[in-house]
Design an enzyme around this catalytic site. Structure first.
Site, mmCIF file in Angstrom:
data_model
loop_
_atom_site.group_PDB
_atom_site.id
_atom_site.type_symbol
_atom_site.label_atom_id
_atom_site.label_comp_id
_atom_site.label_asym_id
_atom_site.label_seq_id
_atom_site.Cartn_x
_atom_site.Cartn_y
_atom_site.Cartn_z
ATOM 1 N N ASP A 174 0.859 2.632 3.744
ATOM 2 C CA ASP A 174 -0.150 3.772 3.386
ATOM 3 C C ASP A 174 0.995 5.130 3.069
ATOM 4 O OD1 ASP A 174 -2.402 5.142 2.497
ATOM 5 O OD2 ASP A 174 -3.143 5.152 4.225
ATOM 6 N N HIS A 229 0.817 -1.135 -0.053
ATOM 7 C CA HIS A 229 -0.153 -0.089 -0.140
ATOM 8 C C HIS A 229 0.849 1.282 0.062
ATOM 9 C CE1 HIS A 229 -4.158 1.908 1.771
ATOM 10 N NE2 HIS A 229 -3.228 2.916 0.812
ATOM 11 N N HIS A 246 -5.607 -0.519 5.837
ATOM 12 C CA HIS A 246 -5.385 0.101 6.954
ATOM 13 C C HIS A 246 -6.567 0.116 8.023
ATOM 14 C CE1 HIS A 246 -7.866 2.504 4.417
ATOM 15 N NE2 HIS A 246 -6.897 3.286 3.928
ATOM 16 N N LEU A 283 2.505 6.628 -5.047
ATOM 17 C CA LEU A 283 3.627 7.259 -5.771
ATOM 18 C C LEU A 283 3.441 8.456 -6.339
ATOM 19 C CD1 LEU A 283 5.394 4.070 -6.801
ATOM 20 C CD2 LEU A 283 5.827 5.356 -4.753
ATOM 21 N N ARG A 284 1.916 8.722 -6.432
ATOM 22 C CA ARG A 284 1.330 9.971 -6.939
ATOM 23 C C ARG A 284 1.617 10.327 -8.480
ATOM 24 N NH1 ARG A 284 -1.791 10.243 -2.953
ATOM 25 N NH2 ARG A 284 -0.959 11.107 -0.749
ATOM 26 N N HIS A 330 2.809 14.452 0.441
ATOM 27 C CA HIS A 330 1.955 15.756 0.007
ATOM 28 C C HIS A 330 3.142 16.875 0.287
ATOM 29 C CE1 HIS A 330 -2.207 14.208 0.606
ATOM 30 N NE2 HIS A 330 -1.922 13.608 1.568
#
Length: 428
Positions: A303, A56, A230, A59-60, A307
């Site tokens: 997870d 999980h 999660h 990597l955007r 950002h």
């Protein structure tokens, strides 16, 4: 030099042994192995694990390269001891077609720091209305076997049932983000005493637990595999435990931050503690640790949710949800599970390598440290103690809840098919 001799490491925390790597493969494991022609790594006191596998990871890329790219994310993964990661589908565009998952897969191949297995979206655009091209993504070069709308819940029971039926044909798995949307409208943190005192919208445990209960029953009805992302509450643990007792094919993951942090952290109003699902109570944390120890929870997954600074350095209500985790996960597990006596290192290898590789069917990963196996390995110094400084992260983002906190353990070396990606704690 193609030969590397790791001398005196405790393999899976057991007896000290030598491990000889020749090319991409473990050539021999034993004591007193010859170092002729090999580069020697003196590893006395260190733990040798199979390369870690994260089921999980965000990597955007494509779309949010300001927060992470496949390259920076895999560099962060290698720094944390990972040799394979599964990349979540909530990119821009969404990974809901063969074309997008193949792009992510190709970028992972080009990065060279760890293997990247794309996760395909369950529904088109993560909108929960129409099944995505599950079969086409599975048949693509990426060979997708895990599907998830993570970040959003597949809340329509009919859509969830159809997804479970579809992936059953090729042995795939649906990984559910368990969050009933109607019960979490406007939610900012765990619903409880702290949320009431702070005046923040509460996120009730039942919003997670009700979806898990529905989905394990759907999986039983269909005879398919479901994975719970999660997991965060004591009640969720009991539902999964019950489902496993019935023989339902369910697996579950817990994040490092849910093993350590509680909703009390939110009293600071620091958005670094804002995460989805939210930090829960001390009772939940203890239940999660016990469930990971007894096998009710199968794996640890990061997870990893990077950002950019501006999305976190703002007032709580406007801040994005998520924490980076690839570079600190093993240290948090050592502190919460190993140093408390709940897991030994062989069990850590199971929860962070063997089991996630098995669930995601990651070829060549999660394999025993033995002759003939791929040399995907992680060497850890458990005696190390260090203060977390995000300025040194390989990730493009710095939104860690552990800044300034002392954590144990350090990954000294990571090997991907015999090639060192981390040497003496630094990226190769």
């Amino acid at each position: 030099m193609s030969k590397i001799l790791i001398r005196g490491a405790k393999v899976l925390g057991g007896e000290a042994q030598d491990v000889l790597i020749d090319g991409a493969t473990v050539a021999a494991v034993g004591t007193g192995l010859s170092d002729e022609g090999a580069r020697v790594i003196e590893a006395q006191g260190q733990i040798l694990l199979p390369g870690l596998v994260d089921l999980h990871t965000h990597l955007r890329e494509p779309g949010r390269e300001d927060s992470e790219t496949v390259l920076t994310g895999t560099r962060a993964a290698a720094s944390g001891g990972y040799t394979a990661v599964f990349a979540m589908a909530n990119t821009f565009p969404v990974a809901d077609t063969a074309g997008v998952v193949e792009q992510v897969y190709r970028l992972g191949k080009e990065s060279g720091y760890c293997d990247v297995q794309p996760i395909g979206a369950v529904t088109v655009g993560l909108e929960g209305k129409k099944l995505a091209e599950l079969g086409a993504m599975h048949d693509s070069a990426a060979g997708v076997t895990v599907f998830s709308d993570d970040g959003k819940c597949v809340d329509d029971a009919v859509i969830m049932r159809r997804a479970l039926e579809y992936v059953k044909a090729f042995g795939g798995v649906v990984a559910q983000h368990a969050q009933e949307p109607r019960l979490t409208e406007g939610a900012q943190m765990n619903e409880g005493v702290v949320s009431a005192e702070l005046g923040l919208g509460g996120w009730p445990a039942v919003a997670e637990e009700s979806v898990i209960a529905r989905d394990v029953l759907l999986a039983e009805h269909v005879g398919s595999r479901v994975h719970i992302c999660h997991l965060s509450t004591a009640g969720s643990v009991e539902i999964v435990r019950w489902a496993k007792s019935r023989g339902i094919d369910v697996t579950a993951e817990v994040t490092p931050h849910h093993l350590l942090l509680t909703d009390e952290m939110v009293r600071s109003y620091n958005p670094v503690y804002k995460v989805n699902p939210p930090l829960r109570t001390e009772r939940d944390v203890l239940a999660l640790r016990e469930a990971l120890a007894d096998g009710t929870i199968d794996i640890v997954a990061t997870d990893h949710a990077p950002h950019p600074h501006e999305d976190k350095d703002c007032e709580w209500a406007a801040a994005a949800m998520g924490m980076v985790g690839l570079e600190t996960a093993l240290s948090v597990v050592q502190q919460t599970m190993v140093e408390t006596g709940l897991l030994d290192w062989a069990q850590v290898a199971d929860r962070m390598s063997f089991a996630p590789a098995r669930i995601g069917r990651a070829q060549g990963h999660g394999r025993p440290v033995s002759a003939g196996e791929p040399a995907n390995l992680t060497l850890v110094d458990p005696a190390y103690r260090g203060v977390v400084d995000p300025a040194g992260f390989a990730s493009r983002s710095r939104n860690t809840p552990y800044e300034g906190r002392e954590l144990p353990g350090r990954v000294t070396h990571t090997f991907l098919r015999g090639r060192a990606t981390v040497v003496d704690g630094k990226l190769a």
